[in-house]
Design a protein around this motif. Structure first.
Motif, short mmCIF file in Angstrom:
data_model
loop_
_atom_site.label_atom_id
_atom_site.label_comp_id
_atom_site.label_asym_id
_atom_site.label_seq_id
_atom_site.Cartn_x
_atom_site.Cartn_y
_atom_site.Cartn_z
N PRO A 53 0.83 -1.21 0.00
CA PRO A 53 0.00 0.00 0.00
C PRO A 53 0.86 1.26 0.00
O PRO A 53 1.87 1.33 0.69
CB PRO A 53 -0.80 -0.12 1.30
N GLU A 54 0.44 2.21 -0.81
CA GLU A 54 1.12 3.50 -0.84
C GLU A 54 0.41 4.51 0.06
O GLU A 54 0.97 5.54 0.41
CB GLU A 54 1.16 4.03 -2.27
N GLU A 55 -0.82 4.16 0.42
CA GLU A 55 -1.63 4.99 1.32
C GLU A 55 -2.45 4.03 2.18
O GLU A 55 -3.02 3.07 1.66
CB GLU A 55 -2.54 5.91 0.51
N VAL A 56 -2.49 4.29 3.47
CA VAL A 56 -3.30 3.51 4.40
C VAL A 56 -4.31 4.45 5.04
O VAL A 56 -3.93 5.49 5.59
CB VAL A 56 -2.43 2.83 5.48
N ILE A 57 -5.58 4.07 4.93
CA ILE A 57 -6.65 4.83 5.58
C ILE A 57 -7.23 3.90 6.63
O ILE A 57 -7.78 2.84 6.31
CB ILE A 57 -7.73 5.27 4.57
N CYS A 58 -7.09 4.29 7.88
CA CYS A 58 -7.36 3.39 9.00
C CYS A 58 -8.32 4.04 9.99
O CYS A 58 -8.20 5.23 10.30
CB CYS A 58 -6.03 3.09 9.68
N SER A 59 -9.25 3.24 10.49
CA SER A 59 -10.06 3.68 11.62
C SER A 59 -9.12 3.99 12.78
O SER A 59 -8.11 3.29 12.95
CB SER A 59 -11.03 2.58 12.01
N PRO A 60 -9.43 4.98 13.61
CA PRO A 60 -8.55 5.30 14.73
C PRO A 60 -8.74 4.39 15.95
O PRO A 60 -8.02 4.54 16.94
CB PRO A 60 -8.92 6.75 15.07
N ALA A 61 -9.65 3.42 15.89
CA ALA A 61 -9.85 2.52 17.02
C ALA A 61 -8.55 1.75 17.31
O ALA A 61 -7.76 1.48 16.41
CB ALA A 61 -10.98 1.54 16.73
N ARG A 62 -8.37 1.39 18.56
CA ARG A 62 -7.12 0.74 18.96
C ARG A 62 -6.84 -0.53 18.17
O ARG A 62 -5.73 -0.78 17.73
CB ARG A 62 -7.16 0.45 20.46
N ARG A 63 -7.85 -1.37 17.97
CA ARG A 63 -7.63 -2.66 17.30
C ARG A 63 -7.27 -2.49 15.82
O ARG A 63 -6.53 -3.30 15.27
CB ARG A 63 -8.83 -3.58 17.48
N THR A 64 -7.77 -1.44 15.16
CA THR A 64 -7.39 -1.21 13.76
C THR A 64 -5.98 -0.64 13.69
O THR A 64 -5.19 -1.03 12.82
CB THR A 64 -8.39 -0.28 13.05
N ARG A 65 -5.64 0.27 14.60
CA ARG A 65 -4.27 0.82 14.64
C ARG A 65 -3.26 -0.30 14.90
O ARG A 65 -2.22 -0.37 14.26
CB ARG A 65 -4.15 1.91 15.71
N GLU A 66 -3.59 -1.19 15.86
CA GLU A 66 -2.68 -2.29 16.17
C GLU A 66 -2.57 -3.26 14.99
O GLU A 66 -1.48 -3.81 14.74
CB GLU A 66 -3.14 -3.04 17.42
N THR A 67 -3.66 -3.47 14.28
CA THR A 67 -3.60 -4.32 13.09
C THR A 67 -2.61 -3.73 12.10
O THR A 67 -1.73 -4.43 11.58
CB THR A 67 -4.99 -4.49 12.46
N TRP A 68 -2.71 -2.44 11.83
CA TRP A 68 -1.79 -1.81 10.89
C TRP A 68 -0.35 -1.90 11.40
O TRP A 68 0.57 -2.19 10.64
CB TRP A 68 -2.15 -0.35 10.60
N GLU A 69 -0.12 -1.64 12.68
CA GLU A 69 1.24 -1.69 13.22
C GLU A 69 1.87 -3.06 13.00
O GLU A 69 3.06 -3.16 12.66
CB GLU A 69 1.23 -1.34 14.71
N ARG A 70 1.08 -4.13 13.16
CA ARG A 70 1.61 -5.48 12.95
C ARG A 70 1.85 -5.75 11.47
O ARG A 70 2.85 -6.36 11.09
CB ARG A 70 0.65 -6.53 13.52
N VAL A 71 0.93 -5.32 10.62
CA VAL A 71 1.12 -5.48 9.17
C VAL A 71 2.37 -4.71 8.74
O VAL A 71 3.20 -5.24 8.00
CB VAL A 71 -0.13 -4.99 8.39
N ALA A 72 2.52 -3.50 9.22
CA ALA A 72 3.65 -2.66 8.83
C ALA A 72 4.97 -3.20 9.36
O ALA A 72 6.03 -2.83 8.85
CB ALA A 72 3.44 -1.23 9.33
N GLY A 73 4.94 -4.09 10.35
CA GLY A 73 6.15 -4.70 10.87
C GLY A 73 6.73 -5.75 9.95
O GLY A 73 7.86 -6.20 10.12
N ALA A 74 5.95 -6.17 8.95
CA ALA A 74 6.42 -7.14 7.96
C ALA A 74 7.40 -6.45 7.02
O ALA A 74 7.46 -5.22 6.97
CB ALA A 74 5.25 -7.71 7.17
N PRO A 75 8.15 -7.21 6.24
CA PRO A 75 9.15 -6.61 5.35
C PRO A 75 8.53 -5.95 4.11
O PRO A 75 8.78 -6.36 2.99
CB PRO A 75 10.05 -7.80 4.99
#
Length: 171
Positions: A53-75
């Motif tokens: 993704p070149e742009e991520v649009i995410c709900s600000p809820a904790r579980r969506t933010r944490e989902t993105w943080e884990r996805v973004a931790g991948a290479p």
């Protein structure tokens, strides 16, 4: 990356959240252990398929933010523009479409919630995946759908082509 004249949406429902603290507001619920593992697996899956993704649009809820943080931790090779959109928290399908139309990059990831995300996902492709769980869009489910358009303002339900559908929490 998508070729010129195409737009790609990576639509993800947040991974499995914890329900063990009844004092937390719905907005503040974190991922549970299974959700954290699934979100990491999703990042690995995306990297292995070249879904960057070149742009991520995410709900600000904790579980969506944490989902993105884990996805973004991948290479992932691309570090996308990250935007938290208040209206994505329990958004209706039309709200999600309106938010998507405001996207600026060719490959967009949206991370949201049910029940709206399931209906939104089902409305996008000309043909939905045959997976029996698709219309439920379980936690950590991700639809990758391409559109033959030059600008997100031109996106219309029913015009997408499914490239992939994966669900990682449904075990």
């Amino acid at each position: 990356m998508t070729p010129s004249g195409y737009r790609r949406l990576i639509l993800t429902r947040h991974a499995k959240s914890a329900w063990d603290d009844p004092t937390l507001e719905d907005f503040d619920r974190p991922l549970n252990d299974r959700g954290r593992r699934s979100a990491q697996e999703l990042g690995d899956f995306m990297a292995s398929r070249g879904y960057e993704p070149e742009e991520v649009i995410c709900s600000p809820a904790r579980r969506t933010r944490e989902t993105w943080e884990r996805v973004a931790g991948a290479p992932l090779e691309v570090r996308p523009i990250l935007r938290f959109e208040d209206k994505l928290f329990h958004a209706r399908p039309q709200d999600m479409l309106d938010i998507l139309k405001s996207a600026t990059e060719p490959t967009v990831m949206m991370i949201g919630h049910n029940p709206g995300i399931a209906e939104f996902a089902a409305s996008l492709p000309a043909r939905v995946p045959l997976d029996p769980e698709f219309r439920k869009f379980p936690t950590a489910a991700t639809l990758v759908v391409d559109f033959q358009i030059d600008d997100w303002k031109d996106v219309r339900p029913g015009d997408g082509s499914v490239m992939d559908f994966v669900r990682l929490d449904g075990r």
